[in-house]
Design an enzyme around this catalytic site. Sequence first.
Site, PDB file in Angstrom:
ATOM      1  N   GLY A  11       0.846  -1.266  -0.004  1.00  0.00           N
ATOM      2  CA  GLY A  11      -0.092   0.035  -0.020  1.00  0.00           C
ATOM      3  C   GLY A  11       0.951   1.077   0.007  1.00  0.00           C
ATOM      4  N   ALA A  22      15.811   9.711  -1.633  1.00  0.00           N
ATOM      5  CA  ALA A  22      17.170   9.900  -0.552  1.00  0.00           C
ATOM      6  C   ALA A  22      17.914   8.373  -1.139  1.00  0.00           C
ATOM      7  CB  ALA A  22      16.718   9.507   0.639  1.00  0.00           C
ATOM      8  N   ASP A 128       0.270   2.046   9.075  1.00  0.00           N
ATOM      9  CA  ASP A 128       0.065   1.453  10.308  1.00  0.00           C
ATOM     10  C   ASP A 128       1.166   1.332  11.537  1.00  0.00           C
ATOM     11  OD1 ASP A 128      -2.550   0.712   9.529  1.00  0.00           O
ATOM     12  OD2 ASP A 128      -1.793  -1.062   8.435  1.00  0.00           O
ATOM     13  N   LYS A 214     -22.829  15.961  29.343  1.00  0.00           N
ATOM     14  CA  LYS A 214     -22.300  16.144  27.929  1.00  0.00           C
ATOM     15  C   LYS A 214     -22.943  15.723  26.766  1.00  0.00           C
ATOM     16  CE  LYS A 214     -17.676  15.518  25.884  1.00  0.00           C
ATOM     17  NZ  LYS A 214     -16.680  14.851  25.530  1.00  0.00           N
TER      18      LYS A 214
END
Lengths: 324, 324, 324, 324
Positions: A11, A22, A128, A214
């Site tokens: 991916g 680089a 990930d 809340k």
Amino acid sequence: MKKIAVLTSGGDAPGLNACIRAVVRAGHYYNCEVIGVRRGFKGLIEKQFISLTPRDVGGIIDKGGTFLLSAREDRFLEYKYRKIAANNIREEKIDGLFVIGGNGSFQGAYLLSKEFGIPIIGIPKTIDNDTYGTEYTIGFDTAVNNAVDAIDKIRDTSESHERVFVIEVMGRKSGFLALAAGISTGADVTLIPEYPFPMHVIVKSIVDALNRGKKFAIVVVAEGVASAKEIADILNEKLKPFDFGGVRYSVLGYIQRGGSPTSYDRIMASRFGVFAVEEFMRGNRDFMVALENGKILSKPLEVSFGRIKKPDLKDFELNNILTI
Amino acid sequence: MKKIAVLTSGGDAPGLNACIRAVVRAGHYYNCEVIGVRRGFKGLIEKQFISLTPRDVGGIIDKGGTFLLSAREDRFLEYKYRKIAANNIREEKIDGLFVIGGNGSFQGAYLLSKEFGIPIIGIPKTIDNDTYGTEYTIGFDTAVNNAVDAIDKIRDTSESHERVFVIEVMGRKSGFLALAAGISTGADVTLIPEYPFPMHVIVKSIVDALNRGKKFAIVVVAEGVASAKEIADILNEKLKPFDFGGVRYSVLGYIQRGGSPTSYDRIMASRFGVFAVEEFMRGNRDFMVALENGKILSKPLEVSFGRIKKPDLKDFELNNILTI
Amino acid sequence: MKKIAVLTSGGDAPGLNACIRAVVRAGHYYNCEVIGVRRGFKGLIEKQFISLTPRDVGGIIDKGGTFLLSAREDRFLEYKYRKIAANNIREEKIDGLFVIGGNGSFQGAYLLSKEFGIPIIGIPKTIDNDTYGTEYTIGFDTAVNNAVDAIDKIRDTSESHERVFVIEVMGRKSGFLALAAGISTGADVTLIPEYPFPMHVIVKSIVDALNRGKKFAIVVVAEGVASAKEIADILNEKLKPFDFGGVRYSVLGYIQRGGSPTSYDRIMASRFGVFAVEEFMRGNRDFMVALENGKILSKPLEVSFGRIKKPDLKDFELNNILTI
Amino acid sequence: MKKIAVLTSGGDAPGLNACIRAVVRAGHYYNCEVIGVRRGFKGLIEKQFISLTPRDVGGIIDKGGTFLLSAREDRFLEYKYRKIAANNIREEKIDGLFVIGGNGSFQGAYLLSKEFGIPIIGIPKTIDNDTYGTEYTIGFDTAVNNAVDAIDKIRDTSESHERVFVIEVMGRKSGFLALAAGISTGADVTLIPEYPFPMHVIVKSIVDALNRGKKFAIVVVAEGVASAKEIADILNEKLKPFDFGGVRYSVLGYIQRGGSPTSYDRIMASRFGVFAVEEFMRGNRDFMVALENGKILSKPLEVSFGRIKKPDLKDFELNNILTI
């Protein structure tokens, strides 16, 4: 004079171009000839080789994706195709194959080393951040910031409509991204595969929040735990008695992998790439670049295989302390 | 000295706070007392009124969402609750109710005018830009830019993996957002409810692109046409013969409504708000603010009811010219 | 079959690439051959012509700057060099020269029409938005958003340190950019060349704010009025008696011209470009594209010469109403 | 039950609010009462103390600046004022003073410990990242990304006009920010105070680039080395013979300190804050939080005094390898 090849596999992740740059420029600096392999392992099999000069990688450090392209290639699972790949590499007289990829790509490339003696250099990337043996993988910082930007936006709606939002981020087996996004956005609950807890606990913590007055909340969930929709459906059911704006969900999806890399990713990609070439020039082979205790070093490629890297429990608990 | 009230109603949109600020400060400038109604029509019924001074709306011009909150309120469909709302407004001696909302909110508020003589001033907002009678609605520009930023990111993956991406943007009945996002990102196909065309045409245009050697494509679809998944499934089926990275989809969702408003939205929200107050001070009642031929003016509120605003066919055709 | 040429001239602006893309693709759509001229008028003199196909302008709609490059060229002020340019254009059998530029570039190009009969099509761009005859010029919306993003950031420091900040934005003769940035960021004072007022008024308005207890303020100044440093020095002197964090200044500079164009700029650049080609195909010559009353139309090129476009006084006064 | 106080001191940095939030909520979690001191040392002297509950710090993790404000306070250099501050702290029965600040603020606070026995806990922040004894200071990552975003934008103009740009970033004594920005943007030359080299070398490297046909370049300079204007003037003089778009300069200034903190800064600020409270609860006093080898730990506050932290030479050399 050495000849090296570089490819990106798996991916895409922001920072791949910075890393290719680089490798190419460090290769050039140390007098190597550099070949770019297009489309990862597929390009090895089909000999999609292009010559890369330092000028060819100008103006790409800030671009997402990979200009060398990436592709799935199931044929690489078969010995006969790996043999073709190895022959192509040998024909081209390549002294080292630099694989910018994740765990799976490293394992695939490692077969080229064991079976055919192709020297492999692994540079870890995955949004990930779950490659064992290294504290960092290229693309993670940008992906987290992408997720955080998105959740910051959704919070506007969450607050304005007094809704509970369940937000699904990437991470099939790993919660690093979800955890970092959850801490960064002050999520009320963050669900990751590594530290599961039962749904009734989650429901309770939202119920408690609603009872305290809340009226909105953010739940961040790694896709590997459950889909945002599943969590939202349960919450919708359980929170019916309360007076608030209801439960909604959002799947962040592919926006997390794209975009211009952050400074951190550009620098790590640059350091990893240069270090990989320098280590190769020092004669090291079949290694992966890794960050350990904040320092860049090399490790045997096999270190990362079959082992699971988990987020620090301390970081997971941080959320309990920081959300109220 | 007049007394005015302002509320936000319906889905939130970036620029609501800028518009509230403008109404409050223009009100103050013209010597009005200003009341903020929290949670839209719900707040009218429950008399959630707060006093607003110019200082109270400092530091909010750049914030997404609405600090006055918004809420669904089905009770407002019933006469008896509208009567309660009208009584609350009268008790508070409010001379004009400024409703920052979409078409539906205007129709709701208009009943207060017809049934109880409450003077209504409508300021159009919706990220869909589909309110009839005005060229612009607050929130649209930011929503489009949010969608464009997201699609720009996904394009990185689309190009790197040579995939066709189907991207679903908001727009249940309206394609303004999809169309603007499609033009801005150079989408290969843009699907909107107003100008439908059969699926086989879409498939053909992607097939043509793949045949010409293009290996990735972006399809933007307004949610009202079909889900991204449905389109992706069909494309996946039809494109099987081709050598490319496959079809993927993404639903942008709520990130489109949030975030700091663009300059354009801040300015339009400010102009709309100030103009609304000035027009009110000139004695106009039961009107909506509108942009027409690039100028801000007022129109009877009813103008927007039950009529459909369509994107210019010319803009729709632009995409045919600009994509290859 | 017609042959057209396109160049960009003068300071760069976000959206130039989107506009070149539109001219090239619309040209192709209407069966024209398209030539790109590199480095503006310099490229005309030196015959830096390249052929442009629709594919050559893929993937650039979201890129800032201009891939055709831009350059100063004083030689174009001399007849003999314009003659060389005209000869190059004729040799290449070009039927229309599309100049994406500002007022000055239009006037330069117009000489090629008057002196040598070269048909000129002007497409207005400048981040200053000060081209007479059109309500919009490509690049303005992005430049304003760039300035607004920067000022939003500086406000964090302004508030935290309770400082008055003087922020200089671009605009040597024109205040459109400063005015839009000032309204969008809720600047306490906005100084533009078109509506000058004496320094003591500015000082007074800041003093009043400090007296009311406000401890920070933002002053936006167009570079044509005075340098940020000059204003800051005066304020520093006059505000000494007050207890606040002091006066600081910042010059935004070149960051305003760069970066990925906003959706609005991409769409306007696309529409302007396509309309220009369509109008050319209808036989119109020596015209500029313009936005008037929100509609795109054509006007004689000379309309824009020697006339000054001023911001609406109404917009200038908006600031008085909106800041307290 | 302990009582702690928290203040922010010195220049503001993105992440201060996230860190205050962490101290307040961790304090609450561990049963402490928390006091916020407004305006840093000035607030200590003037007893600007406010009570802070976990709810008071909701919704600020993503905000730049510091809601506790910051201020210069020269009186703190005098013993008699420090005595007043100490008395105020004692009167309030504060068991620990959490100072979120840089080196200078730590030294100031340390006097309260030595002279009056006030327990001090230092949490390092500065966008310069130059506090000795810790690898990271809050605000650095965001500042670098702000600089990088700005330079990415300027590069558009640099390339389009084929100009050499000299860009001045913050850093009076320290080059961390300049170096990170230079590496991230592929700057041709990066000038920092720690590794000076003569101007003729810089000129030569730009001349070499122009001779190789490269027509634009980016020079990043830390303000402590020289002003961008000075460097630009020299380059303008020396590069006269070359055919390119000339030399321009830009001073990034205050935009570097502002804006919503990056995920990295939010997380580090959160970890630093929670760790500081936990360490305090374990009985540690007069320490600073530090990042060392990628781990968070505590060090005696004095460690950071009078010592200089330099960027790794390796990172500085990276630029030589990566630019061509």
